[in-house]
Scaffold this active site. Structure first.
Site, PDB file in Angstrom:
ATOM      1  N   ASP A  14       6.402   2.069   6.652  1.00  0.00           N
ATOM      2  CA  ASP A  14       4.962   1.772   6.802  1.00  0.00           C
ATOM      3  C   ASP A  14       4.277   2.337   5.416  1.00  0.00           C
ATOM      4  OD1 ASP A  14       2.894  -0.162   6.523  1.00  0.00           O
ATOM      5  OD2 ASP A  14       2.310   0.763   8.614  1.00  0.00           O
TER       6      ASP A  14
ATOM      7  N   ASP B 171      -0.926   4.273   0.786  1.00  0.00           N
ATOM      8  CA  ASP B 171      -1.609   5.565   1.688  1.00  0.00           C
ATOM      9  C   ASP B 171      -0.650   5.113   3.116  1.00  0.00           C
ATOM     10  OD1 ASP B 171      -2.514   2.565   2.067  1.00  0.00           O
ATOM     11  OD2 ASP B 171      -4.137   3.539   3.465  1.00  0.00           O
TER      12      ASP B 171
ATOM     13  N   HIS C 287       0.759  -1.260   0.032  1.00  0.00           N
ATOM     14  CA  HIS C 287       0.173   0.015   0.094  1.00  0.00           C
ATOM     15  C   HIS C 287       0.746   1.130  -0.052  1.00  0.00           C
ATOM     16  CE1 HIS C 287       0.646   0.910   4.313  1.00  0.00           C
ATOM     17  NE2 HIS C 287       0.843  -0.381   4.549  1.00  0.00           N
TER      18      HIS C 287
ATOM     19  N   GLU D  86      -5.307   0.714   2.880  1.00  0.00           N
ATOM     20  CA  GLU D  86      -4.742  -0.246   4.041  1.00  0.00           C
ATOM     21  C   GLU D  86      -4.826   0.366   5.334  1.00  0.00           C
ATOM     22  OE1 GLU D  86      -2.264  -2.856   6.444  1.00  0.00           O
ATOM     23  OE2 GLU D  86      -2.022  -0.634   5.983  1.00  0.00           O
TER      24      GLU D  86
ATOM     25  N   GLU E 242       4.721  -5.687   3.942  1.00  0.00           N
ATOM     26  CA  GLU E 242       4.713  -4.977   5.000  1.00  0.00           C
ATOM     27  C   GLU E 242       6.080  -5.280   6.079  1.00  0.00           C
ATOM     28  OE1 GLU E 242       2.512  -3.290   6.476  1.00  0.00           O
ATOM     29  OE2 GLU E 242       0.593  -3.185   5.475  1.00  0.00           O
TER      30      GLU E 242
END
Length: 385
Positions: A107, A76, A74, A140, A169
Site C-alpha cells: 500500500d 506516502d 500515493h 493519502e 490501490e
C-alpha cells in the site's frame, strides 16, 4: 519502427520507492525519484505541492487531448509501528523467498511502480493518440486535504483533464485478480460529549451521571439497523470506537463523558443525513435524561458508484487475460482517493492482494508486481486501440 529501449523493471522501481522514507506527510525522495524517471521518458512533470504536502502531476501527450487515461496513487505510507517487531528493515526492500518486505510494499508503492513502468513502456513502444496522465500524491494516508484534492484543483485551473482514471490501490482480498472496486462506502466519524453533574458515588441522587446517558445512547445507535444494503453496496455499519471519561477515581461520578463512533454508509444515505440522525438521537437522549449532549461530525467521503460499463469492462477484460481470473465488482473496504477523483471523471480501482497492508512485515509477492504491470500495460493498449 518500435523503440527498443529496455523496459522499466517494476520490481526494482518498487524497491527504490520503498527505500524512500516517506511516512506521511514526508516526501522522502519518492516523488523526486518518480519525477526524474518520468521526465527522462518524455513526460511533462509539475510538482503541485500545497499545504506542506508534495504532489506530482505527469502527462505524456498534448494538453487537451481528445482522450486521456489517468492513473492515481500515493507514495506516502503509514508509520512502521514497533520497528523491533519487523523481520526485515521496513525501508530496506529485502527480497526473501519471492517476497519483498517494506512499508508501502503493498500500500501502495508497488502499484505506483507498476503503473509508472507500464505507462513509460507504453508511450515509448506505441505512442498513443491521446494523453497518459499520472497523478501521484504524498497525502493519502493522512487527512488527504492537500493531496489528490490539490492535484484535481490544479488540473481544473490548468485545463488538464483525465477522461477516465484507474486508482492503483490494493483491491484483492486473497488472490491476484479476484476483485476490483467500482465504488466505495461513505465514511463519517462522530464525536459525542455528554455533560452532567459530578458527585460522590455513594450519593448518586445528588449527581447526574453522564455515563448512564452516554451508554444508553451508544447502545441505541449500535443496535439500530441503518439499512439492509442496496444493489451495489453491503449494509451500512456503525462502530463505537471509544467511550471515555478520564476518571481515575472509583468513588466519583464524573461530570463529563466522551464517545466516538465511525459509520461506513452506502448510497441510502449522505453524510448530512447521517449527521442529522445522530444529532436527533442525541437531542432525544438529552430530553430524556437532562444530560447535555454535544455532537460534531467529520465526513471523510460520500458513498459513490461508477456504474458498471465501458471502464469496468476494460479493466476486467485485462485482468482476466493476464491472470485467468474474472474480478468481482465490489464497493467494500474503506475509503480511497477515488472518492475525490469520481467528481472529475469515471474511476475504478484495481491493484494487488492487500492482506499485509499497514501490518508489521508488510510485503508483496514479487511475481504480483510483474503481473500488475502487465495488466496496466494491457489496459493502456486496449484503451487506445
Amino acid at each position: 519502427m518500435r523503440n527498443t529501449v529496455t523496459p522499466i523493471d517494476p520490481v526494482a522501481l518498487t524497491a527504490d520507492l520503498i527505500r524512500c522514507n516517506s511516512v506521511t506527510p514526508a516526501e522522502g525522495g519518492a516523488l523526486v525519484l518518480l519525477e526524474g524517471l518520468l521526465t527522462s521518458a518524455g513526460f511533462s512533470c509539475t510538482r503541485v505541492d500545497r499545504g506542506g504536502i508534495a504532489n506530482l502531476f505527469a502527462r505524456w501527450g498534448r494538453p487537451g487531448a481528445n482522450r486521456s487515461f489517468g492513473f492515481n496513487g500515493h507514495t506516502d505510507v503509514v508509520p512502521v509501528g514497533d520497528i523491533a517487531a519487523w523481520t526485515h528493515d521496513p525501508f530496506g526492500a529485502a527480497i526473501v523467498d519471492g517476497w519483498m518486505y517494506g512499508r508501502g510494499a503493498t500500500d501502495m508503492k508497488s502499484g505506483v511502480a507498476a503503473f509508472a513502468a507500464a505507462a513509460i513502456d507504453f508511450i515509448r513502444q506505441t505512442p498513443p493518440d491521446g494523453a497518459v496522465i499520472l497523478a501521484i500524491t504524498g497525502d493519502e494516508e493522512d487527512i488527504a486535504a492537500d493531496g489528490t484534492v490539490a492535484l484535481l484543483d490544479w488540473m481544473a485551473a490548468n485545463n488538464e483533464q483525465m477522461s477516465v482514471c484507474l486508482v492503483g490501490e490494493p483491491t484483492c482480498p486473497n488472490v491476484m485478480g479476484e476483485m476490483m472496486k467500482v465504488g466505495r462506502r461513505g465514511s463519517l466519524t462522530a464525536h459525542f460529549t455528554a455533560r452532567g453533574v459530578q458527585g460522590h458515588s455513594a450519593y448518586p441522587h445528588r449527581a447526574n451521571n453522564p455515563l448512564n446517558a452516554m451508554v444508553r445512547l451508544m447502545d441505541k445507535l449500535a443496535t439500530h439497523e441503518l439499512d439492509t444494503g442496496t444493489e451495489h453496496f453491503d449494509p451500512s455499519t456503525l462502530a463505537i470506537t471509544t467511550i471515555d471519561t478520564g476518571n481515575t477515581a472509583t468513588n466519583v461520578i464524573p461530570a463529563t463523558c466522551r464517545a466516538t463512533v465511525n459509520i461506513r454508509f452506502n448510497d441510502c444515505h449522505s453524510g448530512a443525513s447521517i449527521s442529522d440522525w445522530l444529532r436527533a438521537e442525541a437531542a432525544a437522549m438529552q430530553a430524556a435524561t437532562d444530560i447535555q449532549f454535544g455532537v460534531t461530525t467529520t465526513i471523510s467521503g460520500e458513498s459513490f458508484i461508477t456504474p458498471p460499463g465501458e471502464l469496468s469492462a476494460l479493466v476486467a477484460k485485462a485482468v482476466q487475460a493476464e491472470t485467468g481470473v474474472t474480478p468481482v465488482l465490489s464497493t467494500s473496504g474503506g475509503t480511497s482517493d477515488a472518492r475525490f477523483v469520481k467528481d472529475h471523471c469515471p474511476v475504478v480501482e484495481f491493484g494487488l492482494v492487500g492482506k499485509t497492508m499497514h501490518q508489521v512485515d508488510e510485503r508483496v509477492e514479487v511475481a504480483q508486481i510483474h503481473h500488475l504491470k502487465a495488466i496496466y500495460s494491457r489496459i493502456l493498449a486496449d484503451y487506445f486501440a
